[in-house]
Motif scaffolding. Sequence first.
Motif, PDB file in Angstrom:
ATOM      1  N   THR A 124      -5.756  -7.827  -9.005  1.00 26.78           N
ATOM      2  CA  THR A 124      -5.133  -7.902 -10.466  1.00 26.78           C
ATOM      3  C   THR A 124      -6.365  -8.179 -11.433  1.00 26.78           C
ATOM      4  N   TYR A 125      -7.465  -9.016 -11.156  1.00 20.62           N
ATOM      5  CA  TYR A 125      -8.337  -9.274 -11.921  1.00 20.62           C
ATOM      6  C   TYR A 125      -9.451  -8.025 -12.020  1.00 20.62           C
ATOM      7  N   TRP A 126      -9.486  -7.490 -10.942  1.00 18.53           N
ATOM      8  CA  TRP A 126     -10.333  -6.133 -10.799  1.00 18.53           C
ATOM      9  C   TRP A 126      -9.638  -5.177 -11.972  1.00 18.53           C
ATOM     10  N   LEU A 127      -8.619  -4.863 -11.899  1.00 16.88           N
ATOM     11  CA  LEU A 127      -7.896  -3.759 -12.899  1.00 16.88           C
ATOM     12  C   LEU A 127      -8.310  -4.461 -14.180  1.00 16.88           C
ATOM     13  N   GLU A 128      -8.075  -5.658 -14.572  1.00 13.80           N
ATOM     14  CA  GLU A 128      -8.118  -6.294 -15.673  1.00 13.80           C
ATOM     15  C   GLU A 128      -9.714  -6.126 -16.413  1.00 13.80           C
ATOM     16  N   ALA A 129     -10.637  -6.355 -15.333  1.00 10.94           N
ATOM     17  CA  ALA A 129     -12.195  -6.188 -15.635  1.00 10.94           C
ATOM     18  C   ALA A 129     -12.556  -4.928 -15.930  1.00 10.94           C
ATOM     19  N   LEU A 130     -11.723  -3.784 -15.346  1.00 11.15           N
ATOM     20  CA  LEU A 130     -12.157  -2.538 -15.638  1.00 11.15           C
ATOM     21  C   LEU A 130     -11.318  -1.966 -16.858  1.00 11.15           C
ATOM     22  N   ARG A 131     -10.171  -2.502 -17.255  1.00 12.02           N
ATOM     23  CA  ARG A 131      -9.496  -2.054 -18.465  1.00 12.02           C
ATOM     24  C   ARG A 131     -10.152  -2.570 -19.730  1.00 12.02           C
ATOM     25  N   ARG A 132     -10.495  -4.117 -19.574  1.00 13.38           N
ATOM     26  CA  ARG A 132     -10.832  -4.613 -20.722  1.00 13.38           C
ATOM     27  C   ARG A 132     -12.119  -3.784 -21.426  1.00 13.38           C
ATOM     28  N   PRO A 133     -13.150  -3.538 -20.808  1.00 15.94           N
ATOM     29  CA  PRO A 133     -14.218  -2.942 -21.447  1.00 15.94           C
ATOM     30  C   PRO A 133     -13.907  -1.409 -21.790  1.00 15.94           C
ATOM     31  N   LEU A 134     -12.979  -0.722 -21.209  1.00 15.69           N
ATOM     32  CA  LEU A 134     -12.886   0.843 -21.420  1.00 15.69           C
ATOM     33  C   LEU A 134     -11.675   0.896 -22.562  1.00 15.69           C
ATOM     34  N   VAL A 135     -10.718   0.059 -22.431  1.00 14.19           N
ATOM     35  CA  VAL A 135      -9.596   0.216 -23.313  1.00 14.19           C
ATOM     36  C   VAL A 135      -8.989  -1.320 -23.922  1.00 14.19           C
ATOM     37  N   PRO A 136      -9.846  -1.936 -24.521  1.00  8.47           N
ATOM     38  CA  PRO A 136      -9.417  -3.421 -24.839  1.00  8.47           C
ATOM     39  C   PRO A 136      -8.106  -3.817 -25.232  1.00  8.47           C
ATOM     40  N   GLU A 137      -7.541  -2.386 -25.981  1.00  5.30           N
ATOM     41  CA  GLU A 137      -6.050  -2.781 -26.486  1.00  5.30           C
ATOM     42  C   GLU A 137      -5.021  -2.903 -25.333  1.00  5.30           C
ATOM     43  N   ALA A 138      -5.426  -2.036 -24.146  1.00  7.27           N
ATOM     44  CA  ALA A 138      -4.607  -2.089 -22.932  1.00  7.27           C
ATOM     45  C   ALA A 138      -4.395  -3.575 -22.384  1.00  7.27           C
ATOM     46  N   SER A 139      -5.541  -4.341 -22.474  1.00  6.27           N
ATOM     47  CA  SER A 139      -5.682  -5.755 -22.005  1.00  6.27           C
ATOM     48  C   SER A 139      -4.586  -6.777 -22.525  1.00  6.27           C
ATOM     49  N   ALA A 140      -4.173  -6.349 -23.826  1.00  9.01           N
ATOM     50  CA  ALA A 140      -3.071  -7.248 -24.584  1.00  9.01           C
ATOM     51  C   ALA A 140      -1.773  -7.177 -23.997  1.00  9.01           C
ATOM     52  N   CYS A 141      -1.670  -6.131 -22.870  1.00 11.22           N
ATOM     53  CA  CYS A 141      -0.277  -5.954 -22.507  1.00 11.22           C
ATOM     54  C   CYS A 141       0.024  -7.116 -21.600  1.00 11.22           C
ATOM     55  N   SER A 142      -1.003  -7.691 -21.095  1.00 12.24           N
ATOM     56  CA  SER A 142      -0.890  -9.108 -19.997  1.00 12.24           C
ATOM     57  C   SER A 142      -1.278 -10.173 -20.767  1.00 12.24           C
ATOM     58  N   PRO A 143      -0.402 -10.791 -21.364  1.00 10.54           N
ATOM     59  CA  PRO A 143      -1.079 -12.231 -22.155  1.00 10.54           C
ATOM     60  C   PRO A 143      -1.747 -12.945 -21.334  1.00 10.54           C
ATOM     61  N   THR A 144      -1.124 -13.267 -20.141  1.00 13.70           N
ATOM     62  CA  THR A 144      -1.729 -14.353 -19.027  1.00 13.70           C
ATOM     63  C   THR A 144      -3.312 -13.697 -18.716  1.00 13.70           C
ATOM     64  N   SER A 194     -11.166 -15.684 -20.423  1.00  9.52           N
ATOM     65  CA  SER A 194     -12.691 -14.986 -20.759  1.00  9.52           C
ATOM     66  C   SER A 194     -13.174 -14.264 -19.726  1.00  9.52           C
ATOM     67  N   ASP A 195     -14.115 -13.225 -20.156  1.00 11.71           N
ATOM     68  CA  ASP A 195     -14.901 -12.287 -19.252  1.00 11.71           C
ATOM     69  C   ASP A 195     -15.611 -12.932 -18.192  1.00 11.71           C
ATOM     70  N   ALA A 196     -16.148 -14.177 -18.488  1.00 14.71           N
ATOM     71  CA  ALA A 196     -16.740 -14.884 -17.525  1.00 14.71           C
ATOM     72  C   ALA A 196     -16.041 -15.406 -16.604  1.00 14.71           C
ATOM     73  N   THR A 197     -14.923 -16.009 -16.953  1.00 14.15           N
ATOM     74  CA  THR A 197     -13.930 -16.662 -15.982  1.00 14.15           C
ATOM     75  C   THR A 197     -13.168 -15.621 -15.223  1.00 14.15           C
ATOM     76  N   LEU A 198     -12.888 -14.486 -15.757  1.00 15.01           N
ATOM     77  CA  LEU A 198     -12.309 -13.206 -15.194  1.00 15.01           C
ATOM     78  C   LEU A 198     -13.485 -12.713 -14.015  1.00 15.01           C
TER      79      LEU A 198
END
Lengths: 337, 285
Positions: free
Chosen positions: B218-238, B243-247
């Motif tokens: 779950t965190y892996w996909l988020e860590a990959l999505r966030r730098p590539l398509v930051p807008e997509a990251s907003a789909c999951s508020p949780t 933060s990047d470091a915590t992730l």
Amino acid sequence: MHAIETEGLRRVFRRRRRGLFGSREDEGPAEVVALEGADLVVSEGETFGLLGPNGAGKTTLIKILATLLTPSTGRARVRGFDVESQPLEVRRRIALVSGGEQAGYGILTVREQLWVYTQFHGLPTREVMPRIDAALERFGLADRARSKLSKLSTGERQKMNVIRGFLLQPEVLILDEPTLGLDVSAARAVRVAVREWVREAPARSVLLTTHYMTEADELCDRVAFIHKGRLLACDTPDALKRRVSDRTTYRLETDAAGGPSGDGLLDGIPGVAATASTDPAAGRTRYVLSLADEGAIGEVVSRLSAGGVRIRSLRSERPTLEDVFLAATGEGLGDGA
Amino acid sequence: MIGVARAARSFRSAAWLGWSVDTNWADPVTIGTLLVVRPLAATMLLVLIFEVARGTGSADPRFAHLYVGTAFYTILGATLHAISFVVMDDRERYETIRVVATSPVPLAAYVAGRGLSSLVNSCVGAGVILAFGSLALGLPLRPAGLLSPLFLAGFGLGVASAVGLAIGLAGVHLVTARHHYLLGESVAGVLYLLSGAIFPIEALPFGADRLARLLPFTYWLEALRRPLVPEASACSPTLAAISDATLLAILAVSSAALGAGGLALFRACERSARRRGILDARTDH
């Protein structure tokens, strides 16, 4: 240091019972004792044969020594390393080759496949490639070196797996029916290779299981019989055969000598019991001689020659290892479960 | 040092072997084509479903969420199947597991090495999917994100956890019969749903989102999505709230736990298989 040492090695296989109403696995005994208190010592530099019928426990013992199976109780050591607590050390020192083995990747060439096996043992490529070529030459597979495994015959694949055993340069080579299914010349090449391989370095040892008694007789310094999980007799082949009979039997055929006992020509030779039968139609007399001392055969031949009897054939009949097994168990080697 | 060199040699040869076996049936052009076509076709199917269902096009951040998640999920799916299936393949088909198991190479290292080529192939496939999404579907991909520390560290950790889980599943295969060969794909299928590859984890029913929060993927996909398509990251508020470091920290801890767990499971299963004498036993039923 012993090459192999086992103490009270026992292995029990328990059947698993599953399901609310049991299953078809319920048939048969709940547990099978495959190995019962096996004590065995194979010395450094020794070729040791393990003989027994199918289901006797040979493969169980070999699998334990090769770390593929753990014993229920007892201990087994290879070159001083315990198979249970030091399996990696054991694996560094052994190679296991089983007869009828078809292991290999069809897409690889023979040369590539053998190279891959050597890499699992961490052997440097530069060193192993010339050895692979030499081994292929020795076993008559040089012209198949670049053939894919999928194109090899069953016998050729088996030969390749035997080559693997030698290539890995183990301290203890475990051969489980290595010539099973091989043609005469290939089986001979394997036997010659085993003998030469052991001779090359004094620390090398071989544990061999085979159904072929002549093979065990020819190759092994000592043999042990295993039957229903128990190790029975263990000694040199000659010593084992002497246990069945300490007399040597000769069959001798001459031109007809007249009487049923060759006119008494052989009477009175110390340690020789002779029976003779004459076939007048064929003009032959056939003797069965039981000698307490094999040297007495010279006197037999002298007497017959002196009596003007022409000897047509003479051959000795010794007990075979199969006779020994039969005497020890009351069953032939092919009678096992 | 000699031990490490030997292990490295064994791993390299296992990887070479894996590549040879994976590509045994076709020429390089066919393999290359399949590497591109297969993952792309699967992703296009999803894109089509999304388009029909939502009709909002590639500008929708949910589209980017699904597309990027699916692209990287192919790596997870391929890794789980390829590595875990090595045991079945070598035991039932090639009958070589006995040779490996009686050699000094650690069985887990061999299994991982044999599956390496599929992992690399799937990474290439994921790259192709992303490139296609960017060039043909208008996916708002930021290529610079590929070099961001979050992406690079996250990618490595995620792959490590996938390999760890796959090794654990390979261990299960050591003690199961061949008709369980779909274990890797089955687990991958469950993870497809739970790791937020398609849906944001908040959309998962029956408290499955809690399970999703425990998975490194779950965190892996988020860590990959966030730098590539930051807008997509907003789909999951949780996940967006982390933060990047915590992730990365969560990903590192959960990956280490999964990796260690996978290896421990493999070793336990290997011990069990050797105890029962079934390590090299073909299952003919």
